[in-house]
Design a protein around this motif. Structure first.
Motif, PDB file in Angstrom:
ATOM      1  N   ARG A 105       0.806  -1.215   0.000  1.00 58.31           N
ATOM      2  CA  ARG A 105       0.000   0.000   0.000  1.00 58.31           C
ATOM      3  C   ARG A 105       0.834   1.257   0.000  1.00 58.31           C
ATOM      4  O   ARG A 105       0.412   2.291  -0.492  1.00 58.31           O
ATOM      5  N   PHE A 391       7.342 -17.064   5.052  1.00 62.48           N
ATOM      6  CA  PHE A 391       6.516 -17.676   6.088  1.00 62.48           C
ATOM      7  C   PHE A 391       7.110 -19.000   6.503  1.00 62.48           C
ATOM      8  O   PHE A 391       7.990 -19.545   5.849  1.00 62.48           O
ATOM      9  N   LEU A 392       6.589 -19.493   7.609  1.00 59.58           N
ATOM     10  CA  LEU A 392       7.041 -20.778   8.125  1.00 59.58           C
ATOM     11  C   LEU A 392       6.108 -21.860   7.646  1.00 59.58           C
ATOM     12  O   LEU A 392       4.904 -21.650   7.505  1.00 59.58           O
ATOM     13  N   MET A 393       6.648 -23.022   7.405  1.00 63.34           N
ATOM     14  CA  MET A 393       5.810 -24.156   7.032  1.00 63.34           C
ATOM     15  C   MET A 393       5.960 -25.226   8.095  1.00 63.34           C
ATOM     16  O   MET A 393       6.950 -25.310   8.794  1.00 63.34           O
ATOM     17  N   GLY A 394       4.949 -26.061   8.161  1.00 61.23           N
ATOM     18  CA  GLY A 394       5.005 -27.170   9.096  1.00 61.23           C
ATOM     19  C   GLY A 394       4.526 -26.768  10.468  1.00 61.23           C
ATOM     20  O   GLY A 394       4.303 -25.601  10.757  1.00 61.23           O
ATOM     21  N   LYS A 407       6.171 -12.929  -5.650  1.00 63.38           N
ATOM     22  CA  LYS A 407       5.060 -12.854  -6.596  1.00 63.38           C
ATOM     23  C   LYS A 407       5.225 -11.601  -7.428  1.00 63.38           C
ATOM     24  O   LYS A 407       5.554 -10.541  -6.914  1.00 63.38           O
ATOM     25  N   PHE A 449      10.889 -23.242  -6.741  1.00 64.11           N
ATOM     26  CA  PHE A 449       9.722 -23.378  -7.602  1.00 64.11           C
ATOM     27  C   PHE A 449       9.576 -22.096  -8.400  1.00 64.11           C
ATOM     28  O   PHE A 449       9.494 -21.021  -7.827  1.00 64.11           O
ATOM     29  N   ASP A 452       5.260 -22.147 -10.241  1.00 61.04           N
ATOM     30  CA  ASP A 452       4.599 -23.337  -9.719  1.00 61.04           C
ATOM     31  C   ASP A 452       5.190 -24.643 -10.232  1.00 61.04           C
ATOM     32  O   ASP A 452       4.557 -25.682 -10.135  1.00 61.04           O
ATOM     33  N   GLN A 453       6.356 -24.573 -10.799  1.00 59.81           N
ATOM     34  CA  GLN A 453       6.997 -25.806 -11.238  1.00 59.81           C
ATOM     35  C   GLN A 453       8.300 -25.984 -10.467  1.00 59.81           C
ATOM     36  O   GLN A 453       9.063 -25.035 -10.335  1.00 59.81           O
ATOM     37  N   PRO A 454       8.548 -27.167  -9.977  1.00 56.91           N
ATOM     38  CA  PRO A 454       9.840 -27.377  -9.310  1.00 56.91           C
ATOM     39  C   PRO A 454      10.971 -27.304 -10.326  1.00 56.91           C
ATOM     40  O   PRO A 454      10.878 -27.874 -11.417  1.00 56.91           O
TER      41      PRO A 454
ATOM     42  N   ALA B 117      -9.113  -3.964   5.749  1.00 54.63           N
ATOM     43  CA  ALA B 117      -8.535  -5.293   5.898  1.00 54.63           C
ATOM     44  C   ALA B 117      -8.024  -5.786   4.553  1.00 54.63           C
ATOM     45  O   ALA B 117      -8.485  -5.361   3.507  1.00 54.63           O
ATOM     46  N   GLU B 118      -7.067  -6.669   4.624  1.00 57.19           N
ATOM     47  CA  GLU B 118      -6.598  -7.319   3.405  1.00 57.19           C
ATOM     48  C   GLU B 118      -7.476  -8.545   3.172  1.00 57.19           C
ATOM     49  O   GLU B 118      -7.611  -9.385   4.045  1.00 57.19           O
ATOM     50  N   HIS B 235      -0.203 -23.933   6.564  1.00 60.39           N
ATOM     51  CA  HIS B 235       1.000 -24.487   7.171  1.00 60.39           C
ATOM     52  C   HIS B 235       1.848 -25.303   6.216  1.00 60.39           C
ATOM     53  O   HIS B 235       3.058 -25.297   6.321  1.00 60.39           O
ATOM     54  N   THR B 236       1.225 -26.029   5.341  1.00 50.68           N
ATOM     55  CA  THR B 236       2.017 -26.817   4.407  1.00 50.68           C
ATOM     56  C   THR B 236       1.518 -26.563   2.993  1.00 50.68           C
ATOM     57  O   THR B 236       0.811 -27.381   2.422  1.00 50.68           O
ATOM     58  N   PRO B 237       1.851 -25.411   2.456  1.00 50.91           N
ATOM     59  CA  PRO B 237       1.359 -25.102   1.110  1.00 50.91           C
ATOM     60  C   PRO B 237       2.026 -26.003   0.071  1.00 50.91           C
ATOM     61  O   PRO B 237       3.156 -26.458   0.261  1.00 50.91           O
ATOM     62  N   PHE B 239       3.457 -25.875  -3.511  1.00 51.07           N
ATOM     63  CA  PHE B 239       3.823 -24.846  -4.474  1.00 51.07           C
ATOM     64  C   PHE B 239       3.499 -25.267  -5.896  1.00 51.07           C
ATOM     65  O   PHE B 239       3.266 -24.449  -6.748  1.00 51.07           O
ATOM     66  N   THR B 240       3.516 -26.564  -6.102  1.00 50.00           N
ATOM     67  CA  THR B 240       3.301 -27.000  -7.475  1.00 50.00           C
ATOM     68  C   THR B 240       1.831 -27.121  -7.807  1.00 50.00           C
ATOM     69  O   THR B 240       1.421 -26.915  -8.930  1.00 50.00           O
ATOM     70  N   LEU B 242      -0.674 -25.352  -6.928  1.00 50.56           N
ATOM     71  CA  LEU B 242      -1.452 -24.123  -7.057  1.00 50.56           C
ATOM     72  C   LEU B 242      -1.727 -23.780  -8.508  1.00 50.56           C
ATOM     73  O   LEU B 242      -2.786 -23.293  -8.848  1.00 50.56           O
ATOM     74  N   GLY B 243      -0.768 -24.048  -9.339  1.00 52.65           N
ATOM     75  CA  GLY B 243      -0.921 -23.689 -10.737  1.00 52.65           C
ATOM     76  C   GLY B 243      -2.110 -24.370 -11.368  1.00 52.65           C
ATOM     77  O   GLY B 243      -2.927 -23.731 -12.031  1.00 52.65           O
ATOM     78  N   LYS B 268      -6.836  -4.050  -3.842  1.00 53.00           N
ATOM     79  CA  LYS B 268      -7.162  -5.123  -4.762  1.00 53.00           C
ATOM     80  C   LYS B 268      -7.324  -6.412  -3.966  1.00 53.00           C
ATOM     81  O   LYS B 268      -6.607  -6.668  -3.008  1.00 53.00           O
ATOM     82  N   GLY B 272      -3.924 -14.549  -4.202  1.00 49.11           N
ATOM     83  CA  GLY B 272      -2.836 -15.255  -3.524  1.00 49.11           C
ATOM     84  C   GLY B 272      -3.234 -15.584  -2.092  1.00 49.11           C
ATOM     85  O   GLY B 272      -4.177 -15.017  -1.551  1.00 49.11           O
ATOM     86  N   PHE B 273      -2.496 -16.490  -1.539  1.00 53.54           N
ATOM     87  CA  PHE B 273      -2.781 -16.885  -0.164  1.00 53.54           C
ATOM     88  C   PHE B 273      -2.125 -15.886   0.768  1.00 53.54           C
ATOM     89  O   PHE B 273      -0.950 -15.597   0.656  1.00 53.54           O
ATOM     90  N   ARG B 274      -2.922 -15.349   1.671  1.00 52.10           N
ATOM     91  CA  ARG B 274      -2.353 -14.371   2.595  1.00 52.10           C
ATOM     92  C   ARG B 274      -2.148 -15.002   3.959  1.00 52.10           C
ATOM     93  O   ARG B 274      -2.972 -15.768   4.425  1.00 52.10           O
ATOM     94  N   ARG B 275      -1.053 -14.638   4.570  1.00 54.33           N
ATOM     95  CA  ARG B 275      -0.722 -15.234   5.854  1.00 54.33           C
ATOM     96  C   ARG B 275      -0.512 -14.139   6.895  1.00 54.33           C
ATOM     97  O   ARG B 275      -0.316 -12.981   6.545  1.00 54.33           O
TER      98      ARG B 275
END
Lengths: 669, 724
Positions: A105, A391-394, A407, A449, A452-454, B117-118, B235-237, B239-240, B242-243, B268, B272-275
């Motif tokens: 913003r 971000f954190l995963m898991g 992005k 990635f 979206d492709q490894p 808010a987003e 938590h466990t996105p 990546f592949t 999503l496409g 806008k 996308g996924f917002r965290r």
């Protein structure tokens, strides 16, 4: 200092005399040489798309490399010059930040967001001009000094687990750069006051008088910075020319009360504001010691483009003439000058700067710039080519992964066109990340990635420098240059890690909150955030604008992450002690028993006893001990029989004790 | 018991060596195992019945929470805004469902982004219930296989995030409202307006330190699934994946985004996924459809998968704020049928009387509670135990617990609904203030919830039994198992020793010694049988996977097939492996000890199984122990009892039969069901459905059933039918 009053008076007198003479000499010297200590104060105001206002205070104090006054300075803070002299600092930046810069913003492409948007907490980096082996020692001393100067816990950066030495990704400085952050440092007035003390007028006069503590700390983001650059001018390198830039970037919400949403059209009207409404104060003239004192109002490219569209402005209209014709907003004070950005590269439009000189205002006629919007305008800020988030995963306390996702923003396409490159075009992304040792990152698990492709890491990583962490010695550091195709929509990096265990005394008092992973810095070396203004004399006078003209990489910081680690139950030391003691007692007791016991010996003893050749005394003793232990004397009885006998006796005794306890309970308590 | 043997041997020649006290105590207990087991079991059951008496009042352990210390800030403007949103949404109900769903999503998004808010959408398609034997316990897996699915199967959740103005964004508080887009009821709209009231307040407060995530779950495919899917993506996105999901040509979803771009929205809406950082806690807000007669009521649901509970402090804070600040009546779930059960009332009166007597003796003793309280407490405790034992989450909050986030569901049910505007607003105000207070408390927290209990049973919203107390009942119940096993084992060997002593002649040959070693390893055969039965139990667990493949199978027939297949596999096991006792030629007296050794090994296996289960899910182990322990301890061949022909042995035989019937899992299920719901609702298929829900929710109870309960039951049956 307990000097007698007469002495202090004399000292005062002396100081005044000295001051007078020095100003005289300086006054005479100005004509001949520009070697003079200078102080500039400037303020940039900028309306932001989400109804907020950015205020960027810029104070610059410069000390020329001259030893005419010995160790003394006219304007320049002595503490800082001593610091620079002692630790041989080439460049240093210290920032105290609260809140997060909203890259989406508030923009991510301009100079302010690249240079003055900082991660929350304290960030310190410094380049030293000393031999490489002395850099660490200088850094440690510097942290302690700064900690004392700014009333902050910067001294925690002393520990080698807290800082790192990036080679090239953060800033080009081979070997002599040290970088450390404290994401959890709380920033408050106690940090601002020493910072203000470095200004010649403090916050008593000039633009710094606007710094009203409550309104600053009510802001959505504020970052107070101190940037030092020193240049050895003469060959000996003893006398350093030092430039001290002090900036304070604040994002304020001018609309104290949210306008009612019932009228949609009104709700989109930007709130009107004035200096007195957002800071609660006005400017009563400039700081007399300042060489220049200006206020700028910036309308950024997107806003100007939108205004033009809305009002059907001719592009030349704003540029040529002033503001009488303004219809979408109104300024309460007429600007002294309008600067139009020379857009050499960006095809979007150019931003405008309205300059107001504070010099002509005084106590009786305070300066209070106000901006009143008349029509709703909606625009968006210029974005960095890729929007980065981390971000954190898991979940769980064992392991996890860090993910950095990039992005593309809308800008990417247009800049691509502007660059004029086609298929072979590449977008470079520098990633610099420091990870504390207790999150043990496995760098081999790096996954990439793209769209979206490894992808194989080698195809997209141009350069990588990894310094794995050493437990309790140094943090892990990763520097990386990614080479992405220009049309990339998204990219993501993941790194797996294990969570380590800390020693009991390494836990902070609030261990259960989790542990921070400091922000990663992501920069785009292909893109430069700068504003070019037409070459002009007056520009040279304004250090802030010349700073804006400098080319700097577009840089953004990611979020600070919070990793929950396993924590011992601190609230139950008693239980822990009890359990440990019990286990130890049981273990050692049984071990001792086994080691000490001699079965053969015992049998022989028993046999001798059976033969009845025991002394009278020992027999008595054994009988007594048997009585005490409540065992029947008859050895010949079968086990089951004896046990039942014991049982009845024992039961009787237990009953007796119970009855006694009940009686005690009933009568005495 | 090699020790006893050496003692017996040395006894004749030397005066007996004194065994060590701990050994003597063990021998004493083992030799009186019958008495000990009777005492322990009764004490165990009694301790369980005493639990409502021993419940302590809850207290807020974490001082940082400070619930209710700040005055509420929700104003009438927030409420009128929320009402406007509710009106806008309910206006859409006349339109066809698809457009209404899309339009309501759009309206909601607009309202959210107006607050600064987003907003983002989260799309997913619900996964069908599939039994994957290999995925059991594997936790939230990211290997979501994207099969070909229809566009209508898409579920779109709406997520709004308020960034704390001065926060560092490391932590977040989640507020969830399930909402059926397009076909929402009045209650759901009400819950949405409560959440909006709070959200609109939070968008302008200055004290926020953690980000607020408002997750509007599209609950057309259940409430749990969207929350779970969102959390998994959080938590466990993948990546592949999503496409493929985004590139999908679902026109409707694309329409949504086109619609979004048209209005002059301030920000806008990103696809996308917002965290927003690590989750500190989550609240699921619902408004019940039913109406309460007396006052506004708040029901708290807390049980997550496998009997996990959120930190007690969260419940405490909610309870404190609801009772002392908003004047709501707070309930937790209870078995209403227990409320008017006669025996419980009698028990309650007895305890009340005992309490009175105790108080008359010493006024300091205050353990008595009134009979009514006791009944209430035990009904709540029973339901608390049951839902924990089931291992199925009682609401969407269960999904959060899987990611170590403390979460509870708050279900507010309004007083008799009137279309009175003032009453409606007051309800909104109360609900909003409650949620605001809870969020403010959590916002105060510096650390995550860790101060208070995680292992507890609730007997009322403000009373709990902690793990230290309720473990006693279980320990007492389980304690006799090893004793009885040891005594049976010893008995079997003493029988042998007796035989040996009578013919204790110098002609004791090497063959005899061989026989002794042979017999001392006899228990291995029993162990083998027990092991095989456990393997069979595991096989039975896997059978539903194959039964599921059978097309068009009604629950009833599935149950029948399952039972039939299980029995068949048991028979096959017997035929292939054969009875273990055919291998050795056994003399008559040894045959007597055979069932005893089998029983002893069974009991040891049950003991180990129950202990393991008590670590995983205490409530399951407790209920399992109640069923299994008496059966295991009582089991004795029916033949022996009938041969004896005495009244006592006859009674024992009947007891055995009854216990064996009750412990059979389907029988137990139906018995419990008839007790609570009466005879009419009995249907064989229900058992299948029940078991299906167990494996669908990855409940450890399912494994317990197959690996501990069923083998134990079969082995006990084997002992009962033993031919001796």
């Amino acid at each position: 200092m307990a000097l007698p009053p007469r002495w202090t008076f004399l000292l005062h007198l002396l100081a005044i005399l000295l001051l007078l003479s020095s100003t005289k000499t300086f006054g005479s010297a100005t004509d001949t040489e520009a070697e003079e200590e200078e102080f500039h104060e400037e303020l940039l105001l900028k309306p932001l798309p989400d109804r907020k206002v950015l205020a960027h205070f810029y104070f610059e104090t410069g000390a020329p490399p001259s030893n005419s006054n010995g160790h003394h300075h006219h304007l320049f803070p002595k503490a800082i010059s001593q610091l620079v002299q002692k630790f041989q600092i080439k460049e240093m930046e210290l920032s105290f930040t609260q809140g997060r810069w909203n890259y989406e913003r508030w923009g991510g492409f301009d100079t302010i967001s690249s240079n003055y948007a900082k991660p929350p907490g304290v960030e310190l980096w410094a380049v030293f001009d000393v031999p490489k082996e002395q850099v660490d020692a200088s850094w440690k001393n510097l942290t302690h000094t700064l900690s004392g100067l700014f009333c902050a816990s910067i001294n925690f950066l002393e520990s080698s687990t807290m800082y790192s030495a990036p080679d090239w990704s953060f800033r080009q400085a081979s070997g002599s750069l040290r970088y450390g952050t404290l994401p959890r440092e709380a920033v408050c007035t106690e940090n601002l006051t020493p910072w203000l003390k470095l200004l010649p007028c403090r916050d008593k006069a000039g633009l710094s008088a606007l710094l009203d503590r409550p309104s600053i700390y009510r802001s959505f983001y504020h970052s107070q910075q101190l940037h030092l650059t020193s240049k050895p001018s003469d060959l000996e390198g003893l006398n350093l020319g030092i430039v001290l830039e002090q900036t304070l970037t604040v994002v304020l919400d001018p609309s104290s009360q949210r306008t009612s949403l019932t009228h949609i059209s009104e709700s989109y009207l930007q709130p009107s504001w004035s200096l007195s409404s957002i800071f609660g104060r006005k400017v009563n003239g400039k700081c007399v010691l300042a060489k220049s004192s200006n206020v700028y109002l910036q309308l950024e490219r997107g806003l100007v483009a939108e205004l033009k569209k809305n009002e059907n402005y001719g592009a030349d209209y704003i540029a040529s003439e002033g503001f009488d014709g303004e219809t979408s907003f109104e300024l309460s004070v007429n600007p002294d000058r309008v600067l139009k950005e020379e857009n050499s590269r960006h095809g979007i439009g150019s931003s405008f700067l309205y300059e107001f000189s504070v010099e002509k205002y005084s106590n009786s006629k305070p300066f209070d710039l106000g901006l009143t919007w008349k029509f709703p305008v909606i625009w968006s800020c210029q974005q960095a080519p890729l929007h980065s988030s981390r971000f954190l995963m898991g979940s769980g306390n064992e392991n996890g992964a860090i993910a950095i996702s990039l992005k593309s923003t809308d800008l990417n396409d247009s800049s691509l066109g502007a660059n004029g490159a086609s298929d072979g075009c590449e977008l470079h992304v520098n990633i610099f990340q420091v990870v504390p040792w207790y999150t043990r990152v496995y760098y081999h698990s790096l996954q990439l990635f793209v769209d979206d492709q490894p992808k194989a890491v080698g195809d997209f990583v141009e350069k990588m420098h990894v310094l794995p962490s050493k437990d309790k010695i140094s943090p892990g550091m990763m520097e990386m240059v990614l080479k992405l195709p220009c049309g990339v929509k998204s990219a993501a990096l993941t790194l797996e890690f294990d969570k380590g265990f800390l020693h009991i005394d390494e836990y902070p008092p609030d261990a259960n909150q989790g542990f921070d992973i400091p922000s990663a810095a992501i920069s785009f070396p292909d893109f430069h955030a700068s504003m070019l203004f037409p070459r002009n004399d007056s520009l040279k006078k304004s250090p802030m604008l010349s700073k804006f003209q400098e080319k700097s990489h577009v840089l953004s910081y990611t979020e600070v992450l919070l990793v929950p680690l396993t924590t011992p139950d601190f609230s139950m030391p008693y239980n822990v002690i009890t359990i440990t003691c019990t286990v130890f007692a049981l273990y050692f007791g049984s071990l001792l028993n086994v080691l000490r016991r001699r079965v053969g010996e015992e049998e022989r003893l028993l046999k001798r006893k059976a033969a009845g050749k025991t002394g009278r005394l020992s027999e008595l003793l054994s009988r007594l001990s048997a009585k005490l232990s409540g065992r029947s004397q008859e050895p010949a009885q079968s086990p089951s029989n004896s046990s039942s006998l014991i049982n009845s006796k024992l039961l009787l005794k237990v009953l007796l004790v119970v009855a006694f306890a009940v009686a005690w309970q009933y009568y005495f308590i | 018991m090699p020790k006893t043997k050496t003692e017996a041997e040395t006894e004749t020649e030397t005066p007996k060596m004194k065994p060590r006290p701990i050994v003597r105590l063990g021998i004493f207990l083992i030799s009186h195992s019958l008495l000990v087991s009777v005492v322990c079991c009764t004490a165990g059951v009694l301790a369980l019945l005493l639990l409502p008496l021993l419940a302590k009042n809850t207290y807020i352990s974490e001082n940082a929470l400070m619930p209710g210390s700040a005055s509420s800030m929700i104003s009438n403007r927030d409420i009128s805004e929320a009402n406007r949103l509710a009106n806008d949404l309910s206006d859409l109900n006349l339109e066809p469902q698809d457009t209404a769903a899309m339009e309501s999503r759009r309206i909601l998004t607009k309202y959210m982004s107006d607050l600064g808010a987003e907003v983002s959408y989260h799309k997913f398609h619900p996964k069908p219930n599939q039994f994957h034997p290999l995925h059991f316990f594997s936790g939230p897996d990211s290997t979501s296989t994207v099969e070909n699915f229809s566009c209508s199967a898409y579920v779109v959740n709406t997520v709004g995030i308020i960034r704390a103005p001065r926060g560092d964004g490391k932590e977040a508080i989640v507020l969830v409202t399930p909402y059926k887009f397009g076909k929402s009821g009045l209650a759901e709209t009400l819950s949405l307006s409560i959440a909006y009231t709070v959200f609109s307040l939070l968008s302008r407060v200055t004290w926020l330190a953690k980000d607020i995530v408002w997750f509007v779950a599209d609950s057309q495919y259940g409430e749990y699934a969207p929350v779970e899917a969102w959390l998994r993506d959080y938590h466990t996105p993948v990546f592949t994946g999503l496409g493929t999901l985004n590139a999908d040509t679902c026109v409707k979803i694309d329409d949504l985004y086109v619609l979004e771009r048209k209005p002059i929205a301030q920000s806008k809406i990103s696809d996308g996924f917002r965290r927003a950082g690590t989750m500190a806690a989550a609240l699921i807000l619902k408004v019940a459809d039913r109406n309460e007669l007396l006052e506004d009521t708040l029901t708290i649901y807390a049980e997550a998968s496998n009997g996990q509970m959120p930190n007690l402090d969260l419940i405490n804070a909610v309870n404190y704020l609801a009772v002392h600040r908003q004047g709501l009546r707070v309930k937790v779930e209870k078995f209403f049928t227990l409320l008017d059960s006669r025996w419980l009332e009698i028990l309650g009166e007895i305890f009340e009387l005992l309490g009175k007597v105790a108080r008359s003796l010493n006024p300091g003793w205050k353990f008595g509670i009134s009979a009514a309280d006791y009944i209430e407490g035990s009904a709540t405790l029973a339901s608390s135990l049951y839902y924990q034992a089931l291992g199925i989450p009682t609401g969407p909050h269960g999904a959060f617990r899987d990611f170590q986030v403390d979460a509870i569901t708050l279900e507010i049910s309004p007083k008799v609904s009137s279309h009175n505007k003032a009453r409606h607003n007051e309800f909104l105000l109360r609900g909003g203030r409650l949620v605001e207070g809870v969020i403010r408390s959590i916002n105060n927290l510096l650390e995550k919830f860790h101060q208070s209990f995680f292992l507890y049973l609730l007997t009322s919203p403000s009373k709990f039994v902690s793990v230290g107390v309720y473990m006693i009942a279980f320990a007492l119940l389980v304690a006799p198992l090893p004793l009885v096993a040891a005594s049976l084992y010893a008995e079997a060997y003493q029988l042998d020793l007796g035989v040996k002593n009578t013919k204790s002649t110098p002609t004791a040959t090497a063959s005899d010694a061989l026989g002794i070693t042979f017999r001392s390893w006899k228990w291995l055969y029993a162990a083998k049988e027990v092991f095989l039965i456990h393997v069979w139990g595991a096989a039975v667990l896997l059978l539903p996977y194959f039964i599921c493949q059978v097309p068009n199978c009604s629950p009833t027939s599935s149950t029948v097939i399952w039972i039939f297949l299980s029995m068949l596999s048991l028979l096959i096991f017997y035929f292939i492996v054969g009875s273990p006792y055919t291998h050795v030629s056994i003399s008559q007296p040894e045959k007597k000890g055979e069932w005893a050794i089998l029983k002893s090994v069974t009991i040891s296996a049950v003991f180990i199984g129950l202990l393991l289960m008590s670590v995983v899910n205490f409530a399951t182990a407790e209920i399992g122990a109640l069923l299994l322990v008496p059966m295991c301890l009582m089991a004795q061949p029916l033949k022996l009892d009938i041969k004896a022909g005495k009244l006592r042995s006859f009674l024992r035989a009947i007891c055995n039969l009854v216990l064996a019937f009750v412990a059979f899992p389907p029988a137990a299920y139906f018995v419990v069901k008839t007790i609570f719901e009466g005879f009419d609702s009995i249907n064989v298929g229900e058992f299948w459905n029940w078991m299906e829900s167990l494996w669908a929710w990855n409940s450890a109870t399912y494994i317990y059933m197959g690996m501990v309960h069923l083998p134990c039951w079969v082995l006990c049956l084997h002992v009962l039918l033993h031919s001796c």
